[in-house]
Design an enzyme around this catalytic site. Structure first.
Site, PDB file in Angstrom:
ATOM      1  N   HIS A 155       0.789  -1.238   0.000  1.00 12.69           N
ATOM      2  CA  HIS A 155       0.000   0.000   0.000  1.00 12.69           C
ATOM      3  C   HIS A 155       0.815   1.279   0.000  1.00 12.69           C
ATOM      4  O   HIS A 155       0.240   2.361   0.050  1.00 12.69           O
ATOM      5  CB  HIS A 155      -0.927   0.041   1.220  1.00 12.69           C
ATOM      6  CG  HIS A 155      -2.123  -0.836   1.084  1.00 12.69           C
ATOM      7  ND1 HIS A 155      -3.301  -0.401   0.545  1.00 12.69           N
ATOM      8  CD2 HIS A 155      -2.316  -2.133   1.407  1.00 12.69           C
ATOM      9  CE1 HIS A 155      -4.186  -1.391   0.551  1.00 12.69           C
ATOM     10  NE2 HIS A 155      -3.607  -2.455   1.064  1.00 12.69           N
ATOM     11  N   LYS A 182      -8.678  14.014   3.936  1.00 15.37           N
ATOM     12  CA  LYS A 182      -7.783  12.859   3.982  1.00 15.37           C
ATOM     13  C   LYS A 182      -6.915  13.028   5.204  1.00 15.37           C
ATOM     14  O   LYS A 182      -6.911  14.095   5.810  1.00 15.37           O
ATOM     15  CB  LYS A 182      -6.920  12.784   2.721  1.00 15.37           C
ATOM     16  CG  LYS A 182      -6.271  14.124   2.359  1.00 15.37           C
ATOM     17  CD  LYS A 182      -5.610  14.135   0.993  1.00 15.37           C
ATOM     18  CE  LYS A 182      -6.568  14.142  -0.155  1.00 15.37           C
ATOM     19  NZ  LYS A 182      -6.661  12.867  -0.872  1.00 15.37           N
ATOM     20  N   ARG A 183      -6.171  11.977   5.593  1.00 15.04           N
ATOM     21  CA  ARG A 183      -5.274  12.143   6.732  1.00 15.04           C
ATOM     22  C   ARG A 183      -4.296  13.292   6.465  1.00 15.04           C
ATOM     23  O   ARG A 183      -3.957  13.580   5.311  1.00 15.04           O
ATOM     24  CB  ARG A 183      -4.504  10.849   6.986  1.00 15.04           C
ATOM     25  CG  ARG A 183      -5.343   9.794   7.683  1.00 15.04           C
ATOM     26  CD  ARG A 183      -5.836  10.259   9.041  1.00 15.04           C
ATOM     27  NE  ARG A 183      -4.755  10.263  10.001  1.00 15.04           N
ATOM     28  CZ  ARG A 183      -4.520   9.301  10.878  1.00 15.04           C
ATOM     29  NH1 ARG A 183      -5.306   8.244  10.935  1.00 15.04           N
ATOM     30  NH2 ARG A 183      -3.494   9.363  11.715  1.00 15.04           N
ATOM     31  N   LYS A 230       0.811  14.554   1.364  1.00 14.60           N
ATOM     32  CA  LYS A 230      -0.495  14.872   0.772  1.00 14.60           C
ATOM     33  C   LYS A 230      -0.635  16.377   0.501  1.00 14.60           C
ATOM     34  O   LYS A 230      -1.545  16.816  -0.190  1.00 14.60           O
ATOM     35  CB  LYS A 230      -1.626  14.374   1.671  1.00 14.60           C
ATOM     36  CG  LYS A 230      -1.713  12.846   1.768  1.00 14.60           C
ATOM     37  CD  LYS A 230      -2.873  12.418   2.662  1.00 14.60           C
ATOM     38  CE  LYS A 230      -2.961  10.924   2.889  1.00 14.60           C
ATOM     39  NZ  LYS A 230      -3.790  10.208   1.883  1.00 14.60           N
ATOM     40  N   THR A 250      -8.509   6.982  -2.552  1.00 18.67           N
ATOM     41  CA  THR A 250      -9.871   6.575  -2.872  1.00 18.67           C
ATOM     42  C   THR A 250     -10.847   7.728  -2.696  1.00 18.67           C
ATOM     43  O   THR A 250     -11.929   7.706  -3.275  1.00 18.67           O
ATOM     44  CB  THR A 250     -10.337   5.373  -2.017  1.00 18.67           C
ATOM     45  OG1 THR A 250     -10.066   5.653  -0.637  1.00 18.67           O
ATOM     46  CG2 THR A 250      -9.637   4.094  -2.431  1.00 18.67           C
ATOM     47  N   LYS A 277     -14.414   8.805  -4.733  1.00 21.05           N
ATOM     48  CA  LYS A 277     -15.698   9.142  -4.114  1.00 21.05           C
ATOM     49  C   LYS A 277     -16.170  10.515  -4.585  1.00 21.05           C
ATOM     50  O   LYS A 277     -17.349  10.724  -4.885  1.00 21.05           O
ATOM     51  CB  LYS A 277     -15.567   9.170  -2.585  1.00 21.05           C
ATOM     52  CG  LYS A 277     -15.124   7.877  -1.937  1.00 21.05           C
ATOM     53  CD  LYS A 277     -14.711   8.129  -0.465  1.00 21.05           C
ATOM     54  CE  LYS A 277     -13.918   6.977   0.101  1.00 21.05           C
ATOM     55  NZ  LYS A 277     -13.231   7.343   1.374  1.00 21.05           N
TER      56      LYS A 277
HETATM   57  C1  LIG Z   1     -11.942   7.444   1.709  1.00 25.48           C
HETATM   58  C2  LIG Z   1     -11.468   7.775   3.061  1.00 25.48           C
HETATM   59  C3  LIG Z   1     -10.104   7.951   3.308  1.00 25.48           C
HETATM   60  C4  LIG Z   1      -9.057   7.868   2.219  1.00 25.48           C
HETATM   61  O1  LIG Z   1      -8.848   9.145   1.680  1.00 25.48           O
HETATM   62  P1  LIG Z   1      -7.614   9.427   0.676  1.00 25.48           P
HETATM   63  O2  LIG Z   1      -7.862  10.805   0.195  1.00 25.48           O
HETATM   64  O3  LIG Z   1      -7.707   8.427  -0.399  1.00 25.48           O
HETATM   65  O4  LIG Z   1      -6.390   9.316   1.497  1.00 25.48           O
HETATM   66  C5  LIG Z   1      -9.707   8.270   4.593  1.00 25.48           C
HETATM   67  N1  LIG Z   1     -10.598   8.407   5.590  1.00 25.48           N
HETATM   68  C6  LIG Z   1     -11.929   8.261   5.385  1.00 25.48           C
HETATM   69  C7  LIG Z   1     -12.864   8.443   6.531  1.00 25.48           C
HETATM   70  C8  LIG Z   1     -12.408   7.933   4.122  1.00 25.48           C
HETATM   71  O5  LIG Z   1     -13.725   7.767   3.934  1.00 25.48           O
END
Ligand SMILES: *Cc1c(COP(=O)(O)O)cnc(C)c1O
Length: 814
Positions: free
Chosen positions: A349, A535-536, A541, A643, A647
């Protein structure tokens, strides 16, 4: 056969509320009603759950087991109702009782047993595996406390415990009869037994009891219910006497208490290693126990069982299966190894060096001595088998044990038949750079499986207005088969559909604006562009790049209050690992910049910043449908897939992105005109690593706009920050800007200008948004898991009940 109607549903609820809480339905509290409804829903799918399991046994189906140290399902009520086909019925029934389903669903605590993308992917997979009728299960840890709850105090992140089990968990079933013992520590030596075999003898071990809690994973209207099995620790009765004090017991009883709130850097934490072995050993033991019921030779194990190692945390699956086969069942090493490699597969990952898991040898010897002995033997045989085939230096670089460290990724690759990355670019980088040595040795083991999302949750559940527009325009087939979203392409120039899509977006923006008002007191206009980065919080990032652009805009507006930009609301959601001080400094700084800008009347609300606390799945479900712009701005090569990009695209947001992770595939899906790409490419980043010609200070010296922004972190422009600003300044200038923010800044600002101009042309914007929705279907995790099933696990879908059978069966249980 009973057909479920509003009337018998109401009656069932009334009866259950009386039995459980001794109140009338009308007098039940929200909690009481939620638990009653939840247990009713569970009762409804329990028959299918049992049937699914019996079918697997009867058909002797090959099953896959997805081992993951994190699962992040969020709330499950509405998702279960949707998948059972009961969402509308329950909504109507509750509405008769003056209860709003959405309000009631909010009572459920998020199941947040994960940090971010990794855990969320595991949960999207669970939904998709069941929905595709695939025999696949989850295996993980039932943490008493999930990821911390985040609050802001004076702009700083404060972490509070997530007591998600306080009111009980309606979905789980505790199964003490399926508990197994897990052995740790002690001294293990080999002794010859009466048959002349060397067998391990253990002294002074610690024995813990692993008790499974099973949660049904309900497939989408197909009558299939799979199992997510999470293990919790207990002290076995036989060991009670060993602990002299409560404190002594406590150490072990707390093993599954907390999720490690760190999704990238692993500290050499003993508890974490014990946690890893705990759920691995319990899971593998229970799988082998199941296999033994089938009365097959060991050689058939890989025909009945596939074990998936989600990132390296469950890598001990490999030596644990070896242990069970050779120590407990007298299988020869050679045969055991052949079986193990066939059973195991592994997903990588990340390419971040600090996130590649390694454990000190001394710790492994101390905590899991038998595992260490087996790993040593795997390592020794690996070297032996490669001698004469590959050059010595290559062999040494790929060994599992190097110096005083055990390399878990190396173990995972050597001990499995498949290693996959999570987006095309990422998988290519694994082959060409990060795991190139292994690619030379095992070229056939490498493959790509681009991540996906459970589209039902992120569209049908999270965004009803959009779903309704889709139903009206392209029919309902997209709800089951997301590739049918493509049909929307026929409406690119249909004013009516474009208008309806815009109205649906506006409705979700109004709802989010209301939520923002309630939770932060900030007033935002739904007519502004909602620009979202969720995101985190991590340096790679680059939330800081986003903030730097905001600061530039702010200074531009101060210089020229008439500057013609469309009003924008910048929305952030992000947790920082508690030990990650730099990430926390960025949170504090964003919050202070927000204070400064939101309270500056002179810019006339042209820009606002909203940092919503406690980003989690439920908050994502509120924000994503309301987003106009999706910020996917990691430094190229660093984000394995992402991901949230998928979304947001599905919900019609326009992506501002670097060519990183799955952004590349999103660009390929929508075409250059429908995405806003900027920044260094992965090749350019690697070229800088080779030629060492990056000097951030030079850009700073030569570019007055950048200088003004960077200086603002330390020159008092931003009130109420101290060392935080200095830390940011130093990272950019003194430490030469590891993630190339200054290099990408100008290009990023141009990309943002394109967003502004495009948004002003609403006809164009709406069309771009439509194209994004229409092309999001290919990022469904239904497709992703199908590819895992076909290429890696070799499992097949089982016969699924039809929709009608599924629902009517259900009611025999009353
Ligand atoms: C989808 C999701 C992530 C992943 O986000 P990325 O932008 O792909 O790092 C992290 N936390 C939550 C709660 C999510 O729904």
């Amino acid at each position: 056969m009973t057909i479920l109607t509003k009337e018998n549903l109401k009656e069932e609820l009334r009866q259950r509320v009386r039995e459980s809480y001794a109140v009338e339905l009308e007098d039940a509290s929200a909690d009481e009603l939620f638990f009653t409804l939840g247990s009713l829903v569970k009762a409804i799918y329990n028959d299918n759950w049992r049937e699914t399991w019996k079918n697997y046994l009867k058909e002797e189906q090959k099953q896959s087991y997805y081992f993951s140290i994190e699962f992040l399902p969020g709330k499950m009520l509405k998702s279960n109702l949707l998948n059972l086909g009961l969402l509308d019925l329950v909504r109507d029934t509750l509405s008769d009782l003056d209860v709003d389903l959405d309000d009631l669903a909010d009572v459920e605590k998020d199941m947040a047993l994960g940090n971010g993308g990794l855990g969320r992917l595991a949960s999207c997979f669970m939904d998709s595996i069941a929905s595709s009728g695939l025999p696949g299960n989850g295996n993980g840890i039932r943490y008493d406390y999930g990821l911390f709850k985040q609050q802001f105090v004076d702009g700083h992140q404060v972490e509070l415990p997530d007591e998600w089990l306080n009111n009980g968990n309606v979905w789980e079933i505790r199964r003490p009869s399926k508990a197994v013992n897990v052995h740790f520590a002690g001294d293990v030596y080999l002794k010859e037994n009466e048959n002349g075999q060397l067998k391990p003898v253990a002294e002074n071990e610690i024995i813990l009891r692993a008790v499974p809690y099973d949660t049904g994973m309900v497939g989408y209207q197909n009558g299939i219910v799979n199992t997510m099995r999470l293990w919790s620790v207990e002290i076995p009765a036989s060991e009670e006497g060993k602990y002299k004090s409560i404190e002594e017991r406590r150490v072990y009883e707390d093993l599954t208490a907390v999720l490690y709130p760190d999704d990238s850097n692993e500290r050499g934490r003993m508890t974490r290693l014990i946690q890893e072995y705990f759920f691995v050993s319990a899971g593998v033991q229970s799988i082998v126990r199941y296999f033994q019921k089938l009365n097959k030779p060991w050689s058939a194990l890989s025909e009945k069982v596939a074990i998936h190692i989600n990132d390296t945390h469950p890598a001990l699956c490999i030596p644990e299966l070896m242990r069970i086969l050779i120590d407990e069942n007298d299988v020869t090493w050679e045969q055991a190894w052949d079986i193990t490699v066939k059973v195991m597969s592994y997903t990588n990952h990340t390419i971040l060096a600090e996130a590649l898991e390694k454990w000190p040898v001394y710790l492994m010897k101390q905590i899991v001595p038998r595992m260490y002995q087996i790993i040593e033997e795997i390592d020794r045989r690996y070297v032996e088998s490669m001698r004469g085939i590959h050059p010595e230096d290559l062999i040494q670089r790929t060994r599992i044990i190097q110096g005083d460290q055990v390399h878990m990724a190396n173990l995972s690759i050597i001990g499995s038949h498949s290693t996959n990355g999570v987006a095309k670019l990422h998988s290519d980088l694994l082959k060409s750079v990060v795991l190139h040595d292994f690619y030379v040795i095992y070229p056939d083991r490498f493959n790509n499986k681009t991540n996906g999302i459970a589209q039902r949750r992120w569209s049908q559940l999270a965004n009803e207005p959009l779903s309704n527009v889709l139903d009206e325009s392209i029919g309902q087939t997209w709800r089951k088969d997301s590739s049918d979203l493509k049909l929307l392409m026929n409406y690119q120039n249909d004013e009516k559909v474009l208008e309806k899509l815009a109205q649906a977006k506006h409705q979700k923006k109004e709802e989010l604006a209301e939520y923002i008002q309630e939770t932060t007191g900030i007033t935002v206009s739904p007519n502004a562009i909602f620009d979202v980065q969720i995101k985190r919080l991590h340096a790679y990032k680059r939330q800081l790049l986003n903030l730097m652009h905001i600061l530039k805009l702010y200074f531009d507006l101060k210089d020229n209050p008439e500057l013609d930009i469309h009003p924008r609301v910048f929305i952030f959601g992000a947790k920082a690992a508690p030990s990650y001080t730099y990430a926390k400094a960025i949170i504090k700084t964003i919050n202070e910049v927000a204070n400064m800008i939101n309270n500056d009347a002179s810019i006339q609300d042209k820009i606002k910043i909203v940092f919503l606390p406690n980003y989690n799945v439920s908050l994502a479900e509120r924000i994503i449908p309301a987003a106009d712009v999706s910020e996917q701005i990691s430094l190229a090569s660093k984000e394995a897939s992402g991901t949230s990009n998928m979304k947001l695209m599905l919900n019609g947001a326009v992506t501002v992105a670097t060519l990183d992770g799955a952004n590349v595939e999103i660009r390929d899906a929508v075409g250059d005109e429908n995405i806003c790409i900027f920044g260094l490419t992965e090749e350019e980043v690697y070229a800088y690593y080779e030629n060492h010609e990056y000097y951030s200070k030079q850009i700073y010296d030569e570019n007055p706009v950048i200088r003004r922004v960077v200086d603002s972190f330390v020159d008092g422009t931003i009130p109420n920050i101290g060392y935080e600003g200095r830390e940011i300044y130093d990272s950019l200038i003194r430490y030469n800007d590891e993630y190339f923010l200054l290099r990408d800044f100008d290009d990023y600002c141009r990309a943002q200008e394109r967003i502004d101009t495009t948004y002003k042309d609403q006809a164009l914007w709406r069309k771009i948004s439509l194209v994004n929705i229409a092309n999001a279907g290919r990022f469904s995790s239904d497709d992703t898991v199908r590819l895992y099933a076909e290429d890696i696990w070799q499992i097949e879908p089982i016969f699924a009940h039809t929709e009608k059978e599924g629902t009517s069966n259900v009611f025999n249980s009353f």
